[in-house]
Motif scaffolding. Structure first.
Motif, PDB file in Angstrom:
ATOM      1  N   GLN A 291       0.811  -1.212   0.000  1.00  0.00           N
ATOM      2  CA  GLN A 291       0.000   0.000   0.000  1.00  0.00           C
ATOM      3  C   GLN A 291       0.846   1.264   0.000  1.00  0.00           C
ATOM      4  O   GLN A 291       0.369   2.338  -0.362  1.00  0.00           O
ATOM      5  N   ASP A 292       2.129   1.158   0.378  1.00  0.00           N
ATOM      6  CA  ASP A 292       3.020   2.316   0.335  1.00  0.00           C
ATOM      7  C   ASP A 292       3.666   2.490  -1.035  1.00  0.00           C
ATOM      8  O   ASP A 292       4.474   3.398  -1.237  1.00  0.00           O
ATOM      9  N   GLY A 293       3.316   1.615  -1.985  1.00  0.00           N
ATOM     10  CA  GLY A 293       3.861   1.731  -3.324  1.00  0.00           C
ATOM     11  C   GLY A 293       5.217   1.092  -3.515  1.00  0.00           C
ATOM     12  O   GLY A 293       5.781   1.151  -4.608  1.00  0.00           O
ATOM     13  N   GLU A 294       5.747   0.446  -2.473  1.00  0.00           N
ATOM     14  CA  GLU A 294       7.051  -0.196  -2.574  1.00  0.00           C
ATOM     15  C   GLU A 294       6.899  -1.651  -3.018  1.00  0.00           C
ATOM     16  O   GLU A 294       5.965  -2.342  -2.598  1.00  0.00           O
ATOM     17  N   PRO A 295       7.813  -2.135  -3.882  1.00  0.00           N
ATOM     18  CA  PRO A 295       7.746  -3.529  -4.316  1.00  0.00           C
ATOM     19  C   PRO A 295       7.847  -4.490  -3.139  1.00  0.00           C
ATOM     20  O   PRO A 295       8.588  -4.238  -2.179  1.00  0.00           O
ATOM     21  N   LEU A 296       7.116  -5.598  -3.202  1.00  0.00           N
ATOM     22  CA  LEU A 296       7.098  -6.587  -2.131  1.00  0.00           C
ATOM     23  C   LEU A 296       8.025  -7.751  -2.474  1.00  0.00           C
ATOM     24  O   LEU A 296       8.014  -8.247  -3.602  1.00  0.00           O
ATOM     25  N   THR A 297       8.824  -8.174  -1.501  1.00  0.00           N
ATOM     26  CA  THR A 297       9.674  -9.349  -1.692  1.00  0.00           C
ATOM     27  C   THR A 297       8.920 -10.627  -1.339  1.00  0.00           C
ATOM     28  O   THR A 297       9.275 -11.706  -1.807  1.00  0.00           O
ATOM     29  N   TYR A 298       7.885 -10.493  -0.497  1.00  0.00           N
ATOM     30  CA  TYR A 298       6.983 -11.597  -0.215  1.00  0.00           C
ATOM     31  C   TYR A 298       5.665 -10.989   0.250  1.00  0.00           C
ATOM     32  O   TYR A 298       5.580  -9.792   0.546  1.00  0.00           O
ATOM     33  N   VAL A 299       4.615 -11.792   0.268  1.00  0.00           N
ATOM     34  CA  VAL A 299       3.302 -11.286   0.673  1.00  0.00           C
ATOM     35  C   VAL A 299       2.694 -12.221   1.711  1.00  0.00           C
ATOM     36  O   VAL A 299       3.041 -13.402   1.802  1.00  0.00           O
ATOM     37  N   MET A 300       1.765 -11.677   2.477  1.00  0.00           N
ATOM     38  CA  MET A 300       1.037 -12.433   3.484  1.00  0.00           C
ATOM     39  C   MET A 300      -0.422 -12.533   3.059  1.00  0.00           C
ATOM     40  O   MET A 300      -0.975 -11.600   2.452  1.00  0.00           O
ATOM     41  N   GLY A 301      -1.053 -13.647   3.345  1.00  0.00           N
ATOM     42  CA  GLY A 301      -2.466 -13.788   3.050  1.00  0.00           C
ATOM     43  C   GLY A 301      -3.281 -12.733   3.776  1.00  0.00           C
ATOM     44  O   GLY A 301      -3.021 -12.428   4.939  1.00  0.00           O
ATOM     45  N   GLY A 302      -4.242 -12.136   3.083  1.00  0.00           N
ATOM     46  CA  GLY A 302      -5.078 -11.092   3.663  1.00  0.00           C
ATOM     47  C   GLY A 302      -4.499  -9.693   3.523  1.00  0.00           C
ATOM     48  O   GLY A 302      -5.153  -8.719   3.895  1.00  0.00           O
ATOM     49  N   GLU A 303      -3.321  -9.583   2.945  1.00  0.00           N
ATOM     50  CA  GLU A 303      -2.661  -8.281   2.802  1.00  0.00           C
ATOM     51  C   GLU A 303      -3.237  -7.504   1.617  1.00  0.00           C
ATOM     52  O   GLU A 303      -3.554  -8.070   0.574  1.00  0.00           O
ATOM     53  N   ASP A 304      -3.386  -6.174   1.787  1.00  0.00           N
ATOM     54  CA  ASP A 304      -3.804  -5.313   0.684  1.00  0.00           C
ATOM     55  C   ASP A 304      -2.606  -5.048  -0.220  1.00  0.00           C
ATOM     56  O   ASP A 304      -1.553  -4.593   0.252  1.00  0.00           O
TER      57      ASP A 304
END
Length: 427
Positions: A291-304
């Motif tokens: 949500q801050d516009g930064e690329p994600l290295t991994y994600v969590m379930g339920g994350e926007d």
């Protein structure tokens, strides 16, 4: 016969003589005839593969590719023109609707007839009859001629028979496509149990079923084997051939005269990602952002999250559709979406030389931990009729960490979980 395989197909071909006029058959048989009145049509040519005992193999291909012809030869209802087929074990087959039953016989009479063809005696069939009727769940119609059955009832009875003849090999050709959801699930449960010890040859146009059920897949194209490999690889190739049949679909390295290829710095897709399309537009990059516009290295379930798909357009297009599929490691589509509905009433016009970016904002489902892939695409037209400019397989790999236990394809966050006890007031 070797015990290492269940089915072995060696250099098999099937040729049909095609006559343009009915009387040409007679002319061909006349003594002294020197003219050939027919033309050869090879439904299959030089097909070779083997299936080991206990394997589940999917056969996929467009209509007319030779799938049904191949199955009929494996089952022994057709004879190969060339080559040989070896089968090690009892085969039970559910081929095209209508095959194997006498429409004038009742359901019960057809069970006896079909079971006898598989080598069961009348006494053995009697012992299994109650289970067959229960599986088909059409007890009220067993004494009616099957010509009065609906297609769904017909498949119920036919599948119930092959499920109870103690076969070593099951051959199923698109049979589940006409069943209702409850019966389809019953068949899938049976197939999964059978796969523990038996061999299954499964034919379907449903790529998800091929990926989900099979350990290996074979792609047939114009009577020949186009590819043999993992279900994921083969179904991706099949998908590409579907578009290639109606469109100028090749690679996507195409660029218009006077245009430079996009900067390598912009291309953040996997370097070895395979794809197809006309090449009039191209996927440049795929980014998954927080949500801050930064690329994600991994994600969590339920994350926007936000998913950006960047494309280069090489010619003027009207009504671009940018979309994606989010798939698990087996290639099963977990979810997907595209931009069509958002712009259905206001199709965008995009000029050549434009860079186009689609952004999707959503809450990631709760998923089991592991690696997932994103396959983006850009097309032009509508949902029903469109031109595929670039479809990119597995352009990006996403690592998902589960915040809580997830035992299925997705997890559903519970609003409340509780236990209630009630005492026995009579005591």
């Amino acid at each position: 016969m070797s015990s290492d395989f269940a089915i072995k197909v060696t250099n098999v071909g099937k040729n049909y003589q095609i006559y343009d006029r009915p009387h040409h058959r007679l002319l061909q048989m006349l003594p002294g005839n020197r003219r050939q009145w027919f033309r050869d049509f090879w439904a299959l040519q030089d097909v070779s593969f083997s299936i080991g005992k206990g394997e589940t193999v999917g056969i996929i291909g467009r209509n007319g590719s030779g799938k049904s012809t191949l199955l009929q030869m494996i089952c022994g209802t057709l004879t190969p023109t060339t080559g040989s087929i070896e089968v090690n074990g009892r085969v039970a087959a559910l081929l095209e609707l209508g095959a194997g039953f006498n429409p004038e016989f009742t359901g019960r009479e057809n069970v006896y007839m079909a079971a006898s063809l598989y080598g069961l005696s009348k006494e053995e069939t009697n012992a299994k009859m109650a289970d067959i009727i229960a599986f088909a769940d059409i007890a009220a119609f067993m004494e009616q001629p099957v010509k009065t059955y609906s297609s769904g009832m017909y498949v119920r009875l036919a599948f119930a028979v092959i499920a109870h003849v103690d076969a070593d090999i099951l051959v199923v050709d698109e049979a589940l496509a006409v069943g209702d959801a409850f019966f389809t699930q019953k068949c899938i449960r049976f197939l999964r149990d059978f796969m523990q010890t038996g061999t299954v040859l499964f034919v379907s146009h449903d790529t998800a079923a091929i990926v989900n059920l099979c350990s290996k897949a074979v792609l047939l194209s114009q009577g020949k084997i186009a590819e043999t490999g993992t279900p994921k690889e083969v179904t991706e190739h099949y998908l590409a051939t579907l578009y290639a049949a109606d469109q100028d679909v090749t690679g996507v390295s195409r660029k218009q005269d006077g245009q430079e290829e996009a900067s390598e710095a912009l291309a953040d897709v996997k370097p070895d990602a395979a794809g197809f399309g006309t090449g009039d537009a191209k996927i440049l990059g795929v980014r998954l952002l927080g949500q801050d516009g930064e690329p994600l290295t991994y994600v969590m379930g339920g994350e926007d999250v936000m998913l950006d798909i960047r494309c280069a357009v090489y010619r003027d297009i009207v009504g671009p559709i940018i979309g994606f599929q989010f798939k698990d490691r087996l290639g099963q589509v977990i979810f997907s979406d595209n931009t069509f509905l958002a712009y259905r009433d206001d199709p965008q016009q995009v000029a050549a030389g434009t860079e186009l970016t689609a952004r999707f904002e959503f809450q990631l489902p709760f998923l089991p931990s592991g690696d997932y892939s994103i396959s983006p695409a850009i097309a032009e037209g509508t949902q029903e009729a469109h031109i595929q400019h670039h479809w990119l397989h597995d352009a990006m790999i996403v690592r998902v960490h589960a915040a809580s236990a997830c035992m299925g394809l997705i997890g559903v966050p519970m609003k409340r979980v509780s236990l209630r006890q009630a005492t026995d007031r009579k005591s």
